[in-house]
Design an enzyme around this catalytic site. Structure first.
Site, PDB file in Angstrom:
ATOM      1  NE  ARG A  30      45.049  38.743 -25.234  1.00 13.80           N
ATOM      2  CZ  ARG A  30      44.214  39.139 -26.176  1.00 13.80           C
ATOM      3  NH1 ARG A  30      44.583  39.177 -27.415  1.00 13.80           N
ATOM      4  NH2 ARG A  30      42.976  39.458 -25.856  1.00 13.80           N
ATOM      5  NE  ARG A  34      45.853  35.222 -31.971  1.00 12.00           N
ATOM      6  CZ  ARG A  34      44.856  36.067 -32.163  1.00 12.00           C
ATOM      7  NH1 ARG A  34      43.965  35.821 -33.096  1.00 12.00           N
ATOM      8  NH2 ARG A  34      44.749  37.163 -31.451  1.00 12.00           N
ATOM      9  NE  ARG A  43      43.098  29.257 -30.202  1.00  6.73           N
ATOM     10  CZ  ARG A  43      42.113  28.997 -31.054  1.00  6.73           C
ATOM     11  NH1 ARG A  43      41.911  27.779 -31.472  1.00  6.73           N
ATOM     12  NH2 ARG A  43      41.334  29.969 -31.472  1.00  6.73           N
ATOM     13  CG  ASP A  79      39.165  36.347 -23.240  1.00 11.89           C
ATOM     14  OD1 ASP A  79      40.066  36.814 -23.946  1.00 11.89           O
ATOM     15  OD2 ASP A  79      38.048  36.898 -23.113  1.00 11.89           O
ATOM     16  CE1 TYR A 155      34.872  43.089 -27.022  1.00 15.59           C
ATOM     17  CE2 TYR A 155      35.421  44.005 -24.884  1.00 15.59           C
ATOM     18  CZ  TYR A 155      35.778  43.697 -26.177  1.00 15.59           C
ATOM     19  OH  TYR A 155      37.036  44.009 -26.630  1.00 15.59           O
TER      20      TYR A 155
HETATM   21  O1  CP3 Z   1      47.737  38.376 -21.168  1.00 19.48           O
HETATM   22  C1  CP3 Z   1      47.668  37.147 -21.342  1.00 19.48           C
HETATM   23  O2  CP3 Z   1      48.517  36.507 -21.984  1.00 19.48           O
HETATM   24  C2  CP3 Z   1      46.563  36.353 -20.658  1.00 19.48           C
HETATM   25  C3  CP3 Z   1      45.495  35.944 -21.511  1.00 19.48           C
HETATM   26  C4  CP3 Z   1      44.460  36.961 -21.979  1.00 19.48           C
HETATM   27  C5  CP3 Z   1      43.711  36.790 -23.177  1.00 19.48           C
HETATM   28  N1  CP3 Z   1      42.797  37.784 -23.252  1.00 19.48           N
HETATM   29  C6  CP3 Z   1      43.913  35.687 -24.139  1.00 19.48           C
HETATM   30  C7  CP3 Z   1      43.259  35.731 -25.452  1.00 19.48           C
HETATM   31  C8  CP3 Z   1      43.988  38.123 -21.369  1.00 19.48           C
HETATM   32  C9  CP3 Z   1      44.452  38.799 -20.094  1.00 19.48           C
HETATM   33  C10 CP3 Z   1      42.934  38.628 -22.185  1.00 19.48           C
HETATM   34  C11 CP3 Z   1      42.172  39.832 -21.841  1.00 19.48           C
HETATM   35  C12 CP3 Z   1      41.150  40.342 -22.756  1.00 19.48           C
HETATM   36  N2  CP3 Z   1      40.326  39.644 -23.591  1.00 19.48           N
HETATM   37  C13 CP3 Z   1      40.785  41.717 -22.845  1.00 19.48           C
HETATM   38  C14 CP3 Z   1      41.385  42.844 -22.044  1.00 19.48           C
HETATM   39  C15 CP3 Z   1      42.748  43.206 -22.506  1.00 19.48           C
HETATM   40  C16 CP3 Z   1      42.826  43.662 -23.938  1.00 19.48           C
HETATM   41  O3  CP3 Z   1      43.498  42.966 -24.716  1.00 19.48           O
HETATM   42  O4  CP3 Z   1      42.254  44.681 -24.267  1.00 19.48           O
HETATM   43  C17 CP3 Z   1      39.759  41.816 -23.794  1.00 19.48           C
HETATM   44  C18 CP3 Z   1      39.074  43.096 -24.232  1.00 19.48           C
HETATM   45  C19 CP3 Z   1      39.468  40.496 -24.250  1.00 19.48           C
HETATM   46  C20 CP3 Z   1      38.433  40.073 -25.217  1.00 19.48           C
HETATM   47  C21 CP3 Z   1      39.001  39.343 -26.361  1.00 19.48           C
HETATM   48  N3  CP3 Z   1      39.437  38.032 -26.312  1.00 19.48           N
HETATM   49  C22 CP3 Z   1      39.175  39.800 -27.687  1.00 19.48           C
HETATM   50  C23 CP3 Z   1      38.812  41.196 -28.170  1.00 19.48           C
HETATM   51  C24 CP3 Z   1      39.747  38.751 -28.413  1.00 19.48           C
HETATM   52  C25 CP3 Z   1      40.030  38.747 -29.894  1.00 19.48           C
HETATM   53  C26 CP3 Z   1      41.225  39.531 -30.246  1.00 19.48           C
HETATM   54  C27 CP3 Z   1      42.421  38.646 -30.319  1.00 19.48           C
HETATM   55  O5  CP3 Z   1      43.480  39.036 -29.807  1.00 19.48           O
HETATM   56  O6  CP3 Z   1      42.309  37.583 -30.925  1.00 19.48           O
HETATM   57  C28 CP3 Z   1      39.918  37.649 -27.538  1.00 19.48           C
HETATM   58  C29 CP3 Z   1      40.496  36.318 -27.831  1.00 19.48           C
HETATM   59  C30 CP3 Z   1      41.758  35.977 -27.122  1.00 19.48           C
HETATM   60  N4  CP3 Z   1      42.007  36.202 -25.792  1.00 19.48           N
HETATM   61  C31 CP3 Z   1      42.901  35.345 -27.676  1.00 19.48           C
HETATM   62  C32 CP3 Z   1      43.844  35.185 -26.634  1.00 19.48           C
HETATM   63  C33 CP3 Z   1      45.203  34.538 -26.714  1.00 19.48           C
HETATM   64  C34 CP3 Z   1      43.039  34.844 -29.096  1.00 19.48           C
HETATM   65  C35 CP3 Z   1      42.481  33.467 -29.136  1.00 19.48           C
HETATM   66  C36 CP3 Z   1      43.061  32.614 -30.193  1.00 19.48           C
HETATM   67  O7  CP3 Z   1      44.095  31.971 -29.935  1.00 19.48           O
HETATM   68  O8  CP3 Z   1      42.435  32.583 -31.249  1.00 19.48           O
END
Ligand code: CP3
Length: 347
Positions: A30, A34, A43, A79, A155
């Site tokens: 990540r 944000r 974004r 994602d 999920y």
């Molecule tokens: O690592 C990176 O920078 C690459 C991008 C990436 C995202 N999600 C961007 C994202 C990766 C590799 C993921 C993986 C992901 N997504 C996982 C596995 C890794 C982990 O973190 O456990 C899981 C379980 C998800 C599912 C997911 N997507 C959740 C639970 C959420 C909400 C929580 C949060 O952090 O907001 C997301 C949304 C998400 N995925 C965001 C980002 C940058 C936030 C989106 C936004 O900008 O509002």
């Protein structure tokens, strides 16, 4: 060639394969997110899914951490749920994934399709090709990724995020045949998806099985390990090493080591020395600073980085990373201190 003159791609790939390096490479899960004002600016005004489908924005935010915080690898901004609507599942982000009709029956599981990802999510591969072209002149490695079948299933069955994913565990014990079909479809999708990412230019790929650590060792061995083995067996590791991330994995480290992946990625609850000992000459290790530790003063962050890299020496290779994704309230300065400390590590 000596390990002293490694470019970031060579250093990263060598660390994955357990070949000699001058110091561990560094990136953060990540890393585009944000906590960066520049990410929030791109974004603004678009939904998360729109952003993932927009190749220009995807390329821009994927590259941001290179200059802004000094990471040494780029991970595609996307994602784990991006390829899932193509299977016939409607979902949205709020901000985590929300599944319109959670999968509970055999009929639903059997209705899932496994499309050619190059047709269902062409923008993912377009973004990877663009990123690879941008990075070629800078010798920075490009990483692809996928959610692992178990974590995606968690999920899809629950319908949203959860602390314990009890709906999935209920399915495991009450209607195991439904979970079997669901995991089989997801495994097939993940194999095709990662293969297509490698063809589009990903130089390493990470499998995120965030929630697999919720299972007992016995249930992990039965339900999770075979999916990792199938995926590891399908991919061409000489073209792109495979990294496996599991959160809270102390009790399943041996299974991770035996799964056929090249690198195991662990969180901060795992003793790095123990993970490295188990990894030995079989796999490399990645991790494992607590993301919250980036709130500390720079010298404290540097001390933790030295501790982790010291503890990781028993493994054939180490990639410095966090134990989980960078949090939205992470100070940018803390991330910079982390990458700077990695680059200052002695050979
Ligand atoms: O690592 C990176 O920078 C690459 C991008 C990436 C995202 N999600 C961007 C994202 C990766 C590799 C993921 C993986 C992901 N997504 C996982 C596995 C890794 C982990 O973190 O456990 C899981 C379980 C998800 C599912 C997911 N997507 C959740 C639970 C959420 C909400 C929580 C949060 O952090 O907001 C997301 C949304 C998400 N995925 C965001 C980002 C940058 C936030 C989106 C936004 O900008 O509002």
């Amino acid at each position: 060639m000596g390990a002293a003159s490694l470019d970031p791609t060579e250093r990263f790939l060598r660390a994955c394969r357990g070949e000699p390096v001058d110091r561990p490479p560094v990136w953060l899960m990540r890393q585009a997110g944000r906590y960066l004002p520049e990410y929030r600016a791109v974004r603004e005004g678009v939904s998360f899914l729109e952003m993932c489908r927009d190749v220009d924005r995807t390329v821009e935010v994927s590259l941001q951490p290179l200059e802004l915080v000094g990471t040494e690898a780029v991970i595609l901004f996307s994602d784990i749920f991006v390829p899932v609507p193509g299977m016939g599942v409607e979902l949205d982000f709020a901000p985590g994934p929300v599944i319109e009709a959670p999968i509970r029956t055999l009929l639903q599981a059997e209705a899932l399709c496994v499309p050619d990802p190059r047709e269902s999510v062409p923008y993912v591969f377009e973004s990877l090709r663009r990123l690879r072209a941008e990075l070629a002149t800078r010798d920075i490695p490009l990483l692809g990724f996928a959610g692992a079948p178990f974590t995606l299933a968690a999920y899809l069955v629950e319908g949203s995020g959860s602390n314990d994913f009890n709906a999935l565990k209920r399915m495991m014990f009450r209607t195991p045949q439904v979970l079997k079909v669901l995991l089989a479809r997801l495994t097939e999708m993940v194999c095709a998806y990662l293969q297509a990412q490698i063809e589009a230019g990903a130089q390493a790929v990470q499998l995120f099985d965030t929630w697999a650590g919720l299972l007992s060792p016995r249930d992990y061995q039965e339900w999770v390990l075979p999916t990792h083995r199938q995926i590891a067996a399908k991919l061409d590791h000489s073209r792109a090493p495979l990294i496996l991330y599991v959160k809270d994995s102390s009790h399943v480290l041996d299974f991770m080591v035996e799964s056929g992946v090249d690198v195991i990625s662990v969180d901060w609850r795992v003793e790095m020395a123990e993970a490295a000992r188990k990894a030995g000459q079989k796999v490399s290790v990645q991790g494992n600073l607590d993301p919250c530790a980036l709130q500390a003063a720079p010298e404290e962050i540097a001390a933790r980085v030295r501790e982790i890299s010291e503890a990781a020496r028993a493994a054939r290779g180490h990639i410095l990373n966090l134990g989980h994704g960078c949090l939205p309230d992470t100070p940018v300065e803390g991330v910079r201190a982390f990458t700077a400390a990695a680059k200052a590590l002695a050979p």
